[in-house]
Each structure stands twice: as C-alpha cells, then as structure tokens.
Scaffold this motif. Structure first.
Motif, PDB file in Angstrom:
ATOM      1  N   ASP A 282       8.832 -26.576  -8.359  1.00 34.16           N
ATOM      2  CA  ASP A 282       7.233 -26.355  -7.820  1.00 34.16           C
ATOM      3  C   ASP A 282       6.536 -26.064  -9.296  1.00 34.16           C
ATOM      4  OD1 ASP A 282       8.338 -26.361  -5.246  1.00 34.16           O
ATOM      5  OD2 ASP A 282       8.707 -24.240  -5.281  1.00 34.16           O
TER       6      ASP A 282
ATOM      7  N   CYS B 181       3.808 -25.816 -11.964  1.00 35.61           N
ATOM      8  CA  CYS B 181       2.188 -25.398 -12.164  1.00 35.61           C
ATOM      9  C   CYS B 181       1.928 -25.390 -13.514  1.00 35.61           C
ATOM     10  CB  CYS B 181       2.016 -24.310 -11.312  1.00 35.61           C
ATOM     11  SG  CYS B 181       2.843 -22.885 -11.737  1.00 35.61           S
TER      12      CYS B 181
ATOM     13  N   TRP C 297       6.418 -22.043 -10.107  1.00 34.82           N
ATOM     14  CA  TRP C 297       5.401 -21.484  -9.299  1.00 34.82           C
ATOM     15  C   TRP C 297       5.922 -19.782  -8.913  1.00 34.82           C
ATOM     16  CZ3 TRP C 297       0.798 -20.387  -8.380  1.00 34.82           C
ATOM     17  CH2 TRP C 297       0.386 -19.540  -7.348  1.00 34.82           C
TER      18      TRP C 297
ATOM     19  N   ARG D 120      -2.726 -23.672 -11.329  1.00 37.32           N
ATOM     20  CA  ARG D 120      -2.794 -24.682  -9.981  1.00 37.32           C
ATOM     21  C   ARG D 120      -1.354 -25.453 -10.110  1.00 37.32           C
ATOM     22  NH1 ARG D 120      -5.679 -26.026 -14.803  1.00 37.32           N
ATOM     23  NH2 ARG D 120      -5.251 -28.063 -15.737  1.00 37.32           N
ATOM     24  N   PHE D 121      -1.210 -26.179  -9.124  1.00 34.37           N
ATOM     25  CA  PHE D 121      -0.079 -27.124  -8.876  1.00 34.37           C
ATOM     26  C   PHE D 121      -0.522 -28.227  -9.704  1.00 34.37           C
ATOM     27  CE2 PHE D 121       1.553 -24.596  -5.502  1.00 34.37           C
ATOM     28  CZ  PHE D 121       2.765 -24.489  -5.722  1.00 34.37           C
TER      29      PHE D 121
END
Length: 320
Positions: free
Chosen positions: A269, A271, A281, A313-314
């Motif tokens: 995930d 980011c 994340w 943010r991703f």
C-alpha cells in the motif's frame, strides 16, 4: 517469620533514588529484549507487540526481586527494603504479588484499551490525578511514594542509621507545586464543563483547535479515531492489491530497494509524502496518528495548524 529489628524509615531522597534507579534498569533490560526480538522476528512484529514485551520485562524484573522478597537493584543501591506496616515484617506473598502484577497489568490494559474505550480513558485520568495527589503528600510527609504502596501499607526502611547532626533535604516545595497544579487543573476543568453549551462534537473540535482542519480531505478528528491499521497483520508484497507491478517478476535486487523506512520491510500500500519519501500506508498513518494525538492530548491549548502539515497520498507503485 521473625520481625525486623528496629530500622529507621527511609529518607525521601533514598526512596526517589531507588525508584529512579529501578526505572533505569527496567529501561535497559527492555532495550536488550528489544534488540533480540527485532533480530529474530523483525521490526514490524516488535512494533505490534511492544506493549506485551514491556509487560514481560516489568514482570520479570520485579518478579525476580520484589516477588522473591529481595531488594531491587534500586533498593540495593540506596540500602532500603520494603516493610509492611500491617504485619510488621516483610510483605506477605499476596502483597508482593500485588506489588509486581498490579502496576504492570494496569499500565498494559490502559495502553491497550484507552484508545477504543472512553470509560477506560476517564478512569485512567482519575487514577493519574489521585496518584499525583499521593505524590504531593509524599513530598510533604515522606511516606508512600506510590499509591499502591499506600493502599497495601508498604513503606521503605533503611539500613543507614539516622544522623542527628545532619538535616535531610526537604521536598515540601515540590509537593506544594503539585497541589497548586492540581487545583489549577480542577478549576480549569470546572470552567470548561460549566461553559460547555455547544454540541459535544463541536465542543471537542473547538477544545482541540482542529475545527475545519483536514488532511487530504480527511478530518483530523476522524483520522485520530480511525481503526489502528498498523495493528493488522502484515501482508506479503505479493498480496498488495494497490500496485500495478507484477511483484514476483521484479528482480530481488530491485525489491530490496522498496523497503519502508519505518518497518524496514518491503512496502505494501505504498504512499509518498510531499518530500518524496516512500512508506507503507499503515506505517505512516500510524506514525502520523500518534503525532497528532501527542499534540492534541498533551498540549490541548497549543494552536496547531494542521492544514500546513505535509500531505500523504497513494502513488502508483510503478514509480516506486
């Protein structure tokens, strides 16, 4: 069990030094355990189970000393012992068990439950306030450094005889300052409760100075009360659904460069912050949540502008 001969009560300075010395040894022991478990099981496992490790270390340290009716390293340093005012001897086995287990288990339960249970949080604040009141009385009178010791009737005695030609240092000023702080806190809390007229959520936001504060479109209050993603089981990079990469096909040399700088494991995930650093994340959100909680709850009057905080943010993992 025979009674103790007549020993003088331990002086305030001796009790404080013994407690500080014990905290130092517990901290050192925790660091040693931490290094071992980090090597064996990894940083992410250690981050998840750090509270249980802290419970284990405290139970071992005090169980092998207080539990066996021997001096702790701090008490050995200051030539002091525990003495029961009820039995007039060393504390009994149930009393020693309470001295070992109650502080360790209570702090562990509070750390695990207070985020999700408001009742636990309020109870912890009440106990903390009563403990501060007990500490003020200790500085004024020199008895019962800990609230549990007062409840169990356990004092400290010293092997050093009193010297009639010297005057022990007084800590009464510290006790008075703590009492003044408690009175100020009580008055402030009473005024806040009396002046509270807005809905509970609006009052909470106003108190924390985070009204209309958002990070990437998410309210700060919602972020601080969200489920703890970092407590979830870590998933392998091959199961990362938020990447367009074919992870098994990526060379191992390239995968080694995709480690998260917080958990030191391969990112999932992914980011990025505005400065370009890459994290998992759950790792960065947990870190940010702790920082926000620290600002909000340790310094509630601090005017913090969260709107200027760097956003997270991703990103497309193909660029990671």
């Amino acid at each position: 069990m025979s009674s103790f001969p007549s020993f003088p009560p331990a002086q305030t300075a001796q009790i404080i030094r013994a407690s500080q010395r014990d905290l130092l040894h517990v901290s050192s022991l925790y660091e040693q355990f931490e290094n071992v478990f980090r090597t064996w099981l990894g940083t992410r496992w250690l981050s998840k189970w750090s509270k249980e490790l802290d419970l284990l270390v405290k139970t071992l340290y005090y169980g092998l000393t207080v539990g066996h009716a021997t001096q702790t390293l701090g008490q050995e340093y200051t030539d002091t012992w525990y003495h029961s005012t009820r039995s007039r001897t060393t504390p009994t086995i149930p009393t020693r068990a309470a001295l070992v287990l109650i502080p360790s288990l209570s702090s562990y339960m509070v750390s695990r439950c207070q985020r999700s249970d408001n009742t636990i949080s309020r109870l912890a604040r009440v106990v903390e306030t009563v403990s501060e009141l007990n500490l003020a009385v200790f500085y004024l009178r020199g008895n019962y450094y800990d609230l549990l010791h007062r409840f169990l009737g356990v004092k400290h005695i010293s092997a050093i005889p009193d010297n009639p030609h010297t005057r022990p240092p007084s800590y009464a000023l510290l006790g008075i300052m703590i009492l003044i702080r408690l009175v100020h806190r009580a008055i402030t809390t009473l005024r806040q409760v009396t002046a509270e007229a807005a809905p509970q959520q609006d009052a909470l936001q106003e108190k924390m100075n985070v009204k209309h504060a958002f990070i990437d479109g998410v309210a700060v209050v919602a972020a601080t009360t969200a489920p703890e993603e970092e407590d979830l089981e870590a998933k392998p990079a091959e199961e990362d659904e938020r990447t367009m990469l074919n992870i098994p096909a990526v060379p191992s040399s390239d995968r080694a460069g995709r480690n998260c700088t917080l958990c030191l494991e391969e990112r999932t995930d992914s980011c990025a912050t505005e400065c370009g650093h890459m994290f998992c994340w759950p790792c960065i959100s947990g870190w940010g949540r702790e920082k926000v909680r620290t600002v909000l709850f340790s310094s509630p009057k601090r005017n913090t502008d969260f709107t200027r905080s760097p956003s997270v943010r991703f990103v497309d993992s193909r660029s990671a």
